[in-house]
Design a protein around this motif. Sequence first.
Motif, mmCIF file in Angstrom:
data_model
loop_
_atom_site.group_PDB
_atom_site.id
_atom_site.type_symbol
_atom_site.label_atom_id
_atom_site.label_comp_id
_atom_site.label_asym_id
_atom_site.label_seq_id
_atom_site.Cartn_x
_atom_site.Cartn_y
_atom_site.Cartn_z
ATOM 1 N N ASN A 1 -4.456 -27.906 13.076
ATOM 2 C CA ASN A 1 -3.115 -28.437 12.862
ATOM 3 C C ASN A 1 -2.290 -28.556 14.132
ATOM 4 O O ASN A 1 -1.070 -28.676 14.074
ATOM 5 N N LYS A 2 -2.930 -28.528 15.314
ATOM 6 C CA LYS A 2 -2.145 -28.709 16.532
ATOM 7 C C LYS A 2 -2.928 -29.530 17.549
ATOM 8 O O LYS A 2 -4.151 -29.678 17.467
ATOM 9 N N ILE A 3 -2.181 -30.049 18.527
ATOM 10 C CA ILE A 3 -2.737 -30.816 19.633
ATOM 11 C C ILE A 3 -2.607 -29.989 20.907
ATOM 12 O O ILE A 3 -1.585 -29.324 21.120
ATOM 13 N N ILE A 4 -3.642 -30.026 21.723
ATOM 14 C CA ILE A 4 -3.550 -29.483 23.084
ATOM 15 C C ILE A 4 -3.470 -30.665 24.033
ATOM 16 O O ILE A 4 -4.309 -31.570 23.979
ATOM 17 N N VAL A 5 -2.457 -30.661 24.869
ATOM 18 C CA VAL A 5 -2.362 -31.652 25.940
ATOM 19 C C VAL A 5 -2.547 -30.911 27.254
ATOM 20 O O VAL A 5 -1.884 -29.900 27.500
ATOM 21 N N ALA A 6 -3.452 -31.381 28.087
ATOM 22 C CA ALA A 6 -3.672 -30.803 29.408
ATOM 23 C C ALA A 6 -3.425 -31.878 30.448
ATOM 24 O O ALA A 6 -3.959 -32.992 30.332
ATOM 25 N N GLY A 7 -2.625 -31.568 31.448
ATOM 26 C CA GLY A 7 -2.377 -32.595 32.451
ATOM 27 C C GLY A 7 -1.225 -32.278 33.365
ATOM 28 O O GLY A 7 -0.900 -31.119 33.624
ATOM 29 N N SER A 8 -0.593 -33.330 33.822
ATOM 30 C CA SER A 8 0.384 -33.245 34.904
ATOM 31 C C SER A 8 1.800 -33.015 34.398
ATOM 32 O O SER A 8 2.179 -33.441 33.316
ATOM 33 N N LEU A 9 2.570 -32.343 35.254
ATOM 34 C CA LEU A 9 4.005 -32.188 35.071
ATOM 35 C C LEU A 9 4.666 -32.622 36.379
ATOM 36 O O LEU A 9 4.327 -32.110 37.449
ATOM 37 N N HIS A 10 5.609 -33.561 36.282
ATOM 38 C CA HIS A 10 6.288 -34.069 37.474
ATOM 39 C C HIS A 10 7.793 -34.033 37.285
ATOM 40 O O HIS A 10 8.304 -34.406 36.219
ATOM 41 N N TYR A 11 8.473 -33.613 38.313
ATOM 42 C CA TYR A 11 9.926 -33.757 38.384
ATOM 43 C C TYR A 11 10.192 -35.160 38.891
ATOM 44 O O TYR A 11 9.864 -35.494 40.032
ATOM 45 N N ASP A 12 10.735 -36.022 38.039
ATOM 46 C CA ASP A 12 10.885 -37.440 38.353
ATOM 47 C C ASP A 12 12.267 -37.759 38.905
ATOM 48 O O ASP A 12 13.287 -37.380 38.314
ATOM 49 N N ILE A 13 12.286 -38.460 40.020
ATOM 50 C CA ILE A 13 13.520 -39.043 40.545
ATOM 51 C C ILE A 13 13.472 -40.532 40.200
ATOM 52 O O ILE A 13 12.582 -41.252 40.645
#
Length: 287
Positions: free
Chosen positions: A2-14
């Motif tokens: 009943n859940k999704i795992i997302v693996a990947g990037s995190l960016h602070y966007d300007i």
Amino acid sequence: MNKIIVAGSLHYDIMLAAHHRPEKGETVMGSGCSYKFGGKGGNQAVAAARAGVPVSFIGAVGDDAQGEFLLAALREAGVDSTSVAILAGQPSGMSVAISDAEGDYGAVVVSNANLHIDAAAVGEEVWRDAGLLVLQNEVPPRVNLQLAQQAKQRGIAVCINAAPARDIEPELAECVQLLIVNAVEARDMCQIAVNDLASACEAAQALAQRFPQVIVTAGEHGLALCEQGSNAFSIAAIPVKLVSTHGAGDCFVGVLSQSLLAGCRLVEAANNANQAAAAHVSRPLPV
């Protein structure tokens, strides 16, 4: 499941707004600036959570103010961030994007902490009750491969949004149930130029020889999908007044993932995601 795992990037966007994007050597006066949560992985996780499904995120940030901002945004959206590592001495990922008067954009990404995700450190608890693992190409290939293999061992379906474009090694391809690519990525993977729905179907059909399910998005034309052993078919784009395409693909993947986990067939899930992406591109960017 009943859940999704997302693996990947995190960016602070300007985010910058300007009449047009600069040519080589050109200085352009902008009309706006904002700071937002980003990264393909982060955006897809938030889109899925807002669509109404539990989401756990695997990633990494630095021990800086930008990392605190990114973690707070995940939590505010209802995404479980306990598997996001905080790396001492590493800056968080960031990007600078310029959106022009026509609603298109260009961006520069600096991965930073995203290059140091440790797939081997992911605890067993994150896999519990998961029905889908969602990956992208903004993290090192070894991370995607290790996580996809772990998911396959547990009977968890794997979706990869192969963006930005790069080769998918055979070991990873063996783990992938669903491939999602845009026109440029499809061209790079199968050497078929995608410039309308007919060519999108041709590309989806070609890629379905390697992957059980394929979706090729074709911007303002719509998308094509193909399941291995079947003929490809298309879904037309929903006419809207374009404001900005920024983040549209991530919105599509997030809503598609939620719909698949809810038990929708691929075509129904794609229709839901198509509608969500149309709404997304017609909304004003934050200022």
